[in-house]
Scaffold this active site. Structure first.
Site, PDB file in Angstrom:
ATOM      1  N   GLY A  35       0.844  -1.204   0.000  1.00 16.86           N
ATOM      2  CA  GLY A  35       0.000   0.000   0.000  1.00 16.86           C
ATOM      3  C   GLY A  35       0.872   1.243   0.000  1.00 16.86           C
TER       4      GLY A  35
ATOM      5  N   ARG B 104       1.205  -5.221  -5.163  1.00 18.33           N
ATOM      6  CA  ARG B 104       1.433  -6.358  -4.274  1.00 18.33           C
ATOM      7  C   ARG B 104       1.624  -7.544  -5.209  1.00 18.33           C
ATOM      8  NH1 ARG B 104      -2.856  -3.605  -0.946  1.00 18.33           N
ATOM      9  NH2 ARG B 104      -1.739  -2.806   0.849  1.00 18.33           N
TER      10      ARG B 104
ATOM     11  N   ASP C 264       5.148  -5.023   5.857  1.00 14.65           N
ATOM     12  CA  ASP C 264       5.693  -6.362   6.157  1.00 14.65           C
ATOM     13  C   ASP C 264       5.795  -7.256   4.923  1.00 14.65           C
ATOM     14  OD1 ASP C 264       2.978  -6.572   6.048  1.00 14.65           O
ATOM     15  OD2 ASP C 264       2.750  -7.796   7.850  1.00 14.65           O
ATOM     16  N   GLY C 265       4.871  -7.118   3.972  1.00 15.84           N
ATOM     17  CA  GLY C 265       4.947  -7.912   2.735  1.00 15.84           C
ATOM     18  C   GLY C 265       6.207  -7.552   1.958  1.00 15.84           C
TER      19      GLY C 265
ATOM     20  N   THR D 283       4.349   2.699   5.495  1.00 23.52           N
ATOM     21  CA  THR D 283       2.947   2.264   5.528  1.00 23.52           C
ATOM     22  C   THR D 283       2.186   3.183   6.476  1.00 23.52           C
ATOM     23  OG1 THR D 283       1.418   0.584   6.379  1.00 23.52           O
ATOM     24  CG2 THR D 283       3.662   0.442   7.179  1.00 23.52           C
TER      25      THR D 283
ATOM     26  N   ASP E 195      -0.147   2.352   8.301  1.00 24.15           N
ATOM     27  CA  ASP E 195      -0.727   1.595   9.419  1.00 24.15           C
ATOM     28  C   ASP E 195       0.084   1.661  10.718  1.00 24.15           C
ATOM     29  OD1 ASP E 195      -2.612   0.826   7.578  1.00 24.15           O
ATOM     30  OD2 ASP E 195      -1.618  -1.075   7.106  1.00 24.15           O
TER      31      ASP E 195
ATOM     32  N   ASP F  29       2.191  -0.477  11.641  1.00 26.98           N
ATOM     33  CA  ASP F  29       2.055  -1.830  12.196  1.00 26.98           C
ATOM     34  C   ASP F  29       3.340  -2.655  12.107  1.00 26.98           C
ATOM     35  OD1 ASP F  29       2.026  -2.094   9.462  1.00 26.98           O
ATOM     36  OD2 ASP F  29       0.325  -3.468   9.390  1.00 26.98           O
TER      37      ASP F  29
ATOM     38  N   ARG G 129     -17.388  16.729  12.332  1.00 27.54           N
ATOM     39  CA  ARG G 129     -17.853  17.288  13.607  1.00 27.54           C
ATOM     40  C   ARG G 129     -18.678  18.560  13.381  1.00 27.54           C
ATOM     41  NH1 ARG G 129     -16.825  16.916  18.710  1.00 27.54           N
ATOM     42  NH2 ARG G 129     -15.017  15.602  18.507  1.00 27.54           N
TER      43      ARG G 129
ATOM     44  N   GLY H  39      -5.962   1.035   8.882  1.00 27.59           N
ATOM     45  CA  GLY H  39      -4.926   0.654   9.843  1.00 27.59           C
ATOM     46  C   GLY H  39      -4.697  -0.850   9.839  1.00 27.59           C
ATOM     47  N   ARG H  40      -5.411  -1.535   8.966  1.00 26.66           N
ATOM     48  CA  ARG H  40      -5.368  -3.007   8.924  1.00 26.66           C
ATOM     49  C   ARG H  40      -5.628  -3.545  10.317  1.00 26.66           C
ATOM     50  NH1 ARG H  40      -3.546  -5.788   4.414  1.00 26.66           N
ATOM     51  NH2 ARG H  40      -2.447  -4.027   3.551  1.00 26.66           N
TER      52      ARG H  40
ATOM     53  N   HIS I 175      -9.457   5.039   1.519  1.00 32.08           N
ATOM     54  CA  HIS I 175      -8.206   5.448   0.868  1.00 32.08           C
ATOM     55  C   HIS I 175      -7.989   6.956   0.826  1.00 32.08           C
ATOM     56  CE1 HIS I 175      -8.857   1.343  -0.517  1.00 32.08           C
ATOM     57  NE2 HIS I 175      -7.551   1.265  -0.684  1.00 32.08           N
TER      58      HIS I 175
HETATM   59  O1  F6P Z   1      -1.612  -1.152   4.515  1.00 28.50           O
HETATM   60  C1  F6P Z   1      -2.186   0.040   4.115  1.00 28.50           C
HETATM   61  C2  F6P Z   1      -3.661  -0.114   3.895  1.00 28.50           C
HETATM   62  O2  F6P Z   1      -4.167   1.130   3.458  1.00 28.50           O
HETATM   63  C3  F6P Z   1      -4.460  -0.627   5.084  1.00 28.50           C
HETATM   64  O3  F6P Z   1      -4.731   0.374   6.019  1.00 28.50           O
HETATM   65  C4  F6P Z   1      -5.676  -1.148   4.392  1.00 28.50           C
HETATM   66  O4  F6P Z   1      -6.290  -2.175   5.164  1.00 28.50           O
HETATM   67  C5  F6P Z   1      -5.138  -1.712   3.118  1.00 28.50           C
HETATM   68  O5  F6P Z   1      -3.897  -1.065   2.884  1.00 28.50           O
HETATM   69  C6  F6P Z   1      -6.022  -1.487   1.915  1.00 28.50           C
HETATM   70  O6  F6P Z   1      -5.446  -2.135   0.833  1.00 28.50           O
HETATM   71  P1  F6P Z   1      -5.808  -1.824  -0.687  1.00 28.50           P
HETATM   72  O7  F6P Z   1      -5.196  -0.498  -1.024  1.00 28.50           O
HETATM   73  O8  F6P Z   1      -5.215  -2.941  -1.438  1.00 28.50           O
HETATM   74  O9  F6P Z   1      -7.302  -1.744  -0.757  1.00 28.50           O
END
Ligand code: F6P
Length: 366
Positions: free
Chosen positions: A15, A76, A107-108, A129, A131, A133, A158, A174-175, A266
């Site tokens: 991502g 990916r 991580d990937g 990333t 996230d 994470d 708000r 945030g996965r 996104h």
């Molecule tokens: O890892 C970044 C991220 O935006 C995550 O927050 C989300 O779950 C995922 O990628 C969405 O992936 P894609 O862009 O393939 O829909």
């Protein structure tokens, strides 16, 4: 400094994250300054397999520091997970006389980096990333910008919630990690946050909203991490329906907290990187080049307590898996007692920080 490096490759994978361009720029400029050529590999590992790359000059990376997304594009790449794909990628690198690779992603991306390193291509990973994470680093590139984007969007929600005396349940990316959700919940004055790391008491949250409405509060924001399954939309409906019933029972329209649902998705992954992401990307990019040229490989660049440090990719993977409870058999046996103890301490500290941050949120919701 090892002299064997004539040319390195740089790629962005997984991502995209704001600040990736700043990292590519830093890698390029640092390498060129040290007499090493740079190839920009398009579309992550896909570009290695398809031989899709361009030489990066100092001017090629001009004006990229403020751009969101990644000008090297991202993918990916499933084919790279197979040995045949990897061998194609390695053949491309050899053809271009690329002696080492800097891989920017999550991580990937690091799994790919470690696979390359195991096949004799020195590789350094940079965590990019939104996230946040990657357990081994305090901050990933893109995290700060994404949080700011979430904050700006929730501030807008708000405004309209206040005008209409509504609640908005906002789901954020945030996965599996609640970092974006919990921090933006605090920054936006949310009434509650739902994150994977802390047990959520749904009834208590709704009771709190009802109590605060009785006291005259008009707008409510609840931030939900996408990592909590089957929560955000359902919670929005529940708050709406329970308060609607209550308002009918009490014959008091003001007790209906009309609740809308919003998934930011996104939207928060794009946009110009923040100051701190640009600086982090620059520090990490330069350090990655220095590590490669010093003859190191199979490492990721991390930020710990404000310092740029390195961690072995395997160690970082075990740490992540230990944290998520997804350790594979035999993984721990490859770690020393000291490493295991250190990982346990890092995980305990991370859990403590999440609990403390959630408490901070609760302390200021009134
Ligand atoms: O890892 C970044 C991220 O935006 C995550 O927050 C989300 O779950 C995922 O990628 C969405 O992936 P894609 O862009 O393939 O829909």
């Amino acid at each position: 400094m090892a002299t064997k490096f004539r040319k390195i490759g740089v790629l962005t994978s997984g991502g995209d994250a704001p600040g990736m361009n700043a990292a590519v720029r830093a890698v390029t400029r640092a390498a060129l300054a040290r007499g090493v050529e740079v190839m920009g590999i398009y579309g992550g590992y896909r570009g290695m397999i398809d031989d899709d790359m361009i030489p990066l000059t100092a001017r090629e990376v001009s004006n990229k520091i403020s751009l969101g997304g990644t000008f090297l594009y991202s993918d990916r790449c499933l084919e790279f997970k197979e040995e045949a794909g990897m061998q194609k990628a390695i053949a491309t690198l050899k053809r271009h006389e690329i002696d080492g690779v800097v891989a920017i992603g999550g991580d990937g991306t690091f799994r790919g980096a470690t696979d390359l390193a195991a096949r004799g291509i020195p590789t350094i990973g940079i965590p990019g990333t939104i996230d946040n994470d990657i357990t081994a680093t305090d901050n990933t590139i893109g995290f700060n910008t994404a949080m700011t984007a979430v904050m700006e969007n929730i501030d807008r929600l708000r405004d309209t919630c206040e005008s209409h005396a509504r609640c908005n349940v906002v789901e954020v990316m945030g996965r599996g990690a609640g970092d974006i959700a919990i921090n933006t919940a605090i920054a936006c004055g949310a009434v509650d946050a739902v994150i994977p790391e802390v047990k959520f008491d749904e009834d208590a949250c709704i009771e709190k909203i009802i109590r605060l409405r009785r006291e005259g509060k008009r707008n409510f924001i609840v931030v939900v991490s996408e990592g909590v399954e089957d929560c955000s939309e359902r919670l929005a409906k529940k708050i709406n329906n329970i308060t609607k019933e209550l308002s009918e029972k009490e014959n008091n329209p003001a007790m209906w907290v009309e609740t809308k649902f919003c998934r930011l998705a996104h939207v928060v992954r794009g946009g110009t990187p923040s100051l701190s992401d640009r600086i982090l990307a620059t520090k990490m990019g330069v350090r990655a080049v220095d590590e490669l040229l010093a003859g190191n490989s199979d490492l990721i660049i991390c930020e710990k307590a404000g310092e740029i440090v390195t961690t072995g990719i395997f160690y970082s993977q075990v740490l992540d898996r230990m944290y998520k409870g997804t350790l594979k058999e035999g993984m721990l046996e490859k770690c020393t007692e000291e490493q295991i103890a250190e990982m346990k301490a890092i995980i305990e500290e991370k859990k403590r920080v999440f609990a403390e941050t959630y408490k901070l949120l609760c302390d200021v919701t009134a």
